[in-house]
Scaffold this motif. Structure first.
Motif, PDB file in Angstrom:
ATOM      1  N   SER A 167      -5.434  13.719   0.096  1.00 33.18           N
ATOM      2  CA  SER A 167      -6.433  13.664   0.139  1.00 33.18           C
ATOM      3  C   SER A 167      -6.971  11.987   0.091  1.00 33.18           C
ATOM      4  O   SER A 167      -8.622  12.203  -0.077  1.00 33.18           O
ATOM      5  CB  SER A 167      -7.034  14.605  -0.987  1.00 33.18           C
ATOM      6  N   PHE A 168      -6.579  11.634  -0.778  1.00 30.01           N
ATOM      7  CA  PHE A 168      -6.792   9.737  -0.667  1.00 30.01           C
ATOM      8  C   PHE A 168      -6.385   8.988  -0.256  1.00 30.01           C
ATOM      9  O   PHE A 168      -6.101   8.175   0.062  1.00 30.01           O
ATOM     10  CB  PHE A 168      -6.906   9.798  -2.362  1.00 30.01           C
ATOM     11  N   VAL A 169      -5.592   9.457   1.159  1.00 35.25           N
ATOM     12  CA  VAL A 169      -5.237   8.306   2.315  1.00 35.25           C
ATOM     13  C   VAL A 169      -6.437   8.518   3.150  1.00 35.25           C
ATOM     14  O   VAL A 169      -6.655   9.273   3.993  1.00 35.25           O
ATOM     15  CB  VAL A 169      -3.789   9.206   3.295  1.00 35.25           C
ATOM     16  N   GLU A 170      -6.489   7.016   3.721  1.00 41.84           N
ATOM     17  CA  GLU A 170      -7.718   6.331   4.373  1.00 41.84           C
ATOM     18  C   GLU A 170      -7.330   7.543   5.745  1.00 41.84           C
ATOM     19  O   GLU A 170      -6.322   7.300   6.339  1.00 41.84           O
ATOM     20  CB  GLU A 170      -7.735   5.196   4.377  1.00 41.84           C
ATOM     21  N   GLY A 171      -8.540   7.701   6.657  1.00 43.77           N
ATOM     22  CA  GLY A 171      -8.705   8.771   7.520  1.00 43.77           C
ATOM     23  C   GLY A 171      -7.991  10.088   7.646  1.00 43.77           C
ATOM     24  O   GLY A 171      -8.163  10.716   8.617  1.00 43.77           O
ATOM     25  N   GLY A 179     -17.103  11.088   2.654  1.00 44.56           N
ATOM     26  CA  GLY A 179     -17.557  10.880   1.450  1.00 44.56           C
ATOM     27  C   GLY A 179     -16.780  10.499  -0.025  1.00 44.56           C
ATOM     28  O   GLY A 179     -17.382   9.961  -0.682  1.00 44.56           O
ATOM     29  N   VAL A 180     -15.210  10.478   0.818  1.00 46.75           N
ATOM     30  CA  VAL A 180     -14.422  10.125  -0.239  1.00 46.75           C
ATOM     31  C   VAL A 180     -14.306   9.291  -0.195  1.00 46.75           C
ATOM     32  O   VAL A 180     -13.741   8.790   0.539  1.00 46.75           O
ATOM     33  CB  VAL A 180     -13.877  11.763  -0.452  1.00 46.75           C
ATOM     34  N   LYS A 181     -13.807   8.389  -1.265  1.00 44.17           N
ATOM     35  CA  LYS A 181     -13.276   7.504  -1.451  1.00 44.17           C
ATOM     36  C   LYS A 181     -11.308   7.014  -1.558  1.00 44.17           C
ATOM     37  O   LYS A 181     -11.484   7.390  -1.991  1.00 44.17           O
ATOM     38  CB  LYS A 181     -13.740   6.245  -2.426  1.00 44.17           C
ATOM     39  N   PRO A 182     -11.358   6.696  -0.480  1.00 45.64           N
ATOM     40  CA  PRO A 182      -9.817   6.404  -0.080  1.00 45.64           C
ATOM     41  C   PRO A 182      -9.110   6.117  -1.243  1.00 45.64           C
ATOM     42  O   PRO A 182      -9.182   4.718  -2.098  1.00 45.64           O
ATOM     43  CB  PRO A 182      -9.745   6.473   0.650  1.00 45.64           C
ATOM     44  N   ALA A 183      -8.341   5.832  -1.733  1.00 47.10           N
ATOM     45  CA  ALA A 183      -6.814   5.228  -2.915  1.00 47.10           C
ATOM     46  C   ALA A 183      -6.293   4.357  -2.625  1.00 47.10           C
ATOM     47  O   ALA A 183      -5.651   3.730  -2.528  1.00 47.10           O
ATOM     48  CB  ALA A 183      -6.357   6.767  -3.777  1.00 47.10           C
ATOM     49  N   TYR A 184      -5.398   4.253  -0.887  1.00 43.26           N
ATOM     50  CA  TYR A 184      -4.692   3.988  -0.088  1.00 43.26           C
ATOM     51  C   TYR A 184      -4.903   3.758   1.026  1.00 43.26           C
ATOM     52  O   TYR A 184      -5.256   4.912   2.232  1.00 43.26           O
ATOM     53  CB  TYR A 184      -3.076   4.459  -0.516  1.00 43.26           C
ATOM     54  N   THR A 185      -4.704   3.277   1.962  1.00 42.60           N
ATOM     55  CA  THR A 185      -4.831   3.308   3.078  1.00 42.60           C
ATOM     56  C   THR A 185      -3.579   3.637   4.131  1.00 42.60           C
ATOM     57  O   THR A 185      -2.705   3.708   2.813  1.00 42.60           O
ATOM     58  CB  THR A 185      -4.957   1.014   4.136  1.00 42.60           C
ATOM     59  N   GLU A 186      -3.348   3.651   4.438  1.00 47.06           N
ATOM     60  CA  GLU A 186      -1.827   4.256   5.551  1.00 47.06           C
ATOM     61  C   GLU A 186      -1.530   3.497   5.758  1.00 47.06           C
ATOM     62  O   GLU A 186       0.072   3.810   4.935  1.00 47.06           O
ATOM     63  CB  GLU A 186      -2.774   5.223   7.312  1.00 47.06           C
ATOM     64  N   ILE A 236       4.883   2.965   0.354  1.00 44.53           N
ATOM     65  CA  ILE A 236       5.105   3.604  -0.310  1.00 44.53           C
ATOM     66  C   ILE A 236       5.923   4.913  -0.655  1.00 44.53           C
ATOM     67  O   ILE A 236       6.979   5.145  -0.858  1.00 44.53           O
ATOM     68  CB  ILE A 236       3.349   5.004  -1.467  1.00 44.53           C
ATOM     69  N   PHE A 237       6.277   5.659   0.757  1.00 48.59           N
ATOM     70  CA  PHE A 237       7.184   6.455   0.990  1.00 48.59           C
ATOM     71  C   PHE A 237       8.536   5.566   1.841  1.00 48.59           C
ATOM     72  O   PHE A 237       9.827   6.114   1.143  1.00 48.59           O
ATOM     73  CB  PHE A 237       6.814   6.549   2.530  1.00 48.59           C
ATOM     74  N   THR A 279      -1.310  20.569   5.673  1.00 49.86           N
ATOM     75  CA  THR A 279      -1.381  19.889   4.488  1.00 49.86           C
ATOM     76  C   THR A 279       0.411  19.567   4.302  1.00 49.86           C
ATOM     77  O   THR A 279       0.511  17.259   4.643  1.00 49.86           O
ATOM     78  CB  THR A 279      -2.463  19.320   3.313  1.00 49.86           C
ATOM     79  N   PHE A 280       1.065  19.961   4.222  1.00 48.10           N
ATOM     80  CA  PHE A 280       2.437  19.998   3.944  1.00 48.10           C
ATOM     81  C   PHE A 280       2.782  18.793   5.538  1.00 48.10           C
ATOM     82  O   PHE A 280       3.837  18.650   5.598  1.00 48.10           O
ATOM     83  CB  PHE A 280       3.055  20.945   3.585  1.00 48.10           C
ATOM     84  N   ARG A 281       2.207  19.605   6.449  1.00 45.99           N
ATOM     85  CA  ARG A 281       2.993  19.492   7.949  1.00 45.99           C
ATOM     86  C   ARG A 281       2.688  17.687   8.293  1.00 45.99           C
ATOM     87  O   ARG A 281       3.388  17.029   8.313  1.00 45.99           O
ATOM     88  CB  ARG A 281       2.443  20.221   9.397  1.00 45.99           C
ATOM     89  N   GLU A 282       1.323  17.584   7.581  1.00 43.64           N
ATOM     90  CA  GLU A 282       0.871  16.481   8.208  1.00 43.64           C
ATOM     91  C   GLU A 282       1.771  15.306   6.941  1.00 43.64           C
ATOM     92  O   GLU A 282       2.066  14.252   7.341  1.00 43.64           O
ATOM     93  CB  GLU A 282      -0.337  16.087   7.789  1.00 43.64           C
TER      94      GLU A 282
END
Length: 349
Positions: A219-223, A228-235, A241-242, A264-267
């Motif tokens: 929910s915090f990955v950019e894109g 209105g939610v501020k991303p915690a990480y870019t893609e 990280i993965f 979401t899990f599929r994404e």
């Protein structure tokens, strides 16, 4: 590369738990306390009368219908005893060994096993593997983590003695950031997950398969954030990280769905695969069957069966399609099947 030595029992059971590609495409329905809450809430909404028999039947029907498309199922004996016998005969069986109802409000969140069980006893009931959940903060106080390390070491010896695969589910936390859905926790989650996996991949813990969290909060990955939610990480940061997960472990690992919606899990899985993450499958629970609880409360067995034969099946098959594209065989971590020496006697790693 020196050949990897695996005992006959563990090798055969890991194969039983996997599909024909060596990928663990498993269904999870071992929820106990949370299952009671979900069923009770659905009954209240439907104006129905709640009973444990509903849960027994729900787990039975989910197992009967969805293990036709899953390589294995994780369930519990307490509420899932009917699911154990209803599963497709070609599907492997993983049984939960931990006691439900961990008190996550207590400092330490110490694990506890079912008092009346052992791995030998679970094997006698048909299990092909055991799963144990441990809440873990790799940055917690030494006196807390030392107890958890010893706990897992004892499980390693018990699983070796029974020649049974041991799945360790690691759920991370930080008491200093109690809101796991916050931006602050999202920033810390990658280090929690990565460091936890680095710890329990050590040979002394004897873990055969790590059941891991997705190492970012999607929910915090950019894109992919809500408006209105501020991303915690870019893609790019999330992809890195993965990739780091591959360097954190030296043995098979699979992802848990953590109750996120199926889409979401599929994404998350597709993104992991495209990032080069070498995951070996999934143990997916609520993302597959959660919506069926309300269907069951509203319409009973026939309505649930129809839902499982359509929507439930589609949920599983969509995940299977992703696994076929991106997941790696469990034995790839050992150099492939040709690099595995299967022995009859129990040995340590």
């Amino acid at each position: 590369m020196a050949k990897k030595v695996i005992t006959r029992g563990k090798f055969d059971k890991l194969q039983q738990l996997s599909n024909d590609k060596g990928v663990i495409a498993a269904l999870a329905i071992d929820q106990r306390g949370s299952m009671k809450k979900m069923m009770k809430a659905a009954d209240d909404k439907a104006g129905a009368e709640y009973s444990l028999d509903q849960i027994y039947k729900f787990k039975e029907l989910v197992s009967k219908e969805l293990t036709k498309y899953a390589s294995s199922i994780l369930t519990d004996e307490e509420l899932g005893f009917k699911a154990m016998t209803a599963k497709d005969p070609n599907s492997g069986l993983i049984l939960s060994y931990e006691k439900t109802g961990y008190d996550v409000t207590t400092i330490g969140r110490y694990p506890e096993l079912l008092h009346e069980e052992s791995i030998e006893r679970l094997a006698a009931k048909g299990a092909d593997a055991v799963k144990v959940l441990v809440y873990y903060n790799p940055h917690d106080k030494e006196e807390i983590n030392n107890i958890k390390h010893a706990f897992v070491e004892r499980l390693a010896n018990e699983s070796r003695g029974a020649d049974m695969p041991f799945f360790l589910e690691i759920v991370t936390y930080d008491d200093a950031i109690p809101d796991a859905k916050s931006f602050e926790y999202a920033k810390e989650k990658p280090s929690l997950v990565l460091d936890a996996m680095k710890e329990f991949t050590k040979a002394k813990y004897g873990v055969d398969v790590i059941k891991a969290e997705i190492p970012v909060n999607w929910s915090f990955v950019e894109g992919h954030t809500a408006e209105g939610v501020k991303p915690a990480y870019t893609e790019a940061e999330a992809a890195d990280i993965f990739k780091q997960v591959n360097d954190a472990v030296d043995r098979p690992f699979i992802y848990l769905s953590a109750g996120v919606p199926a889409e979401t899990f599929r994404e998350e899985l597709i993104f992991a695969g495209k990032s080069g993450n070498k995951f070996n499958g999934i143990l997916c629970g609520r993302a597959t069957w959660k919506d069926g609880i309300q269907v069951f409360a509203d319409g009973g067995e026939d309505a649930l069966t129809k839902w499982l034969e359509t929507t439930g099946k589609e949920n599983v098959e969509e995940l299977n399609s992703i696994l076929n594209t991106y997941a790696k065989p469990w034995y790839e971590w050992y150099g492939g099947l040709d690099n595995i020496e299967v022995v009859d006697s129990v040995v340590t790693r």
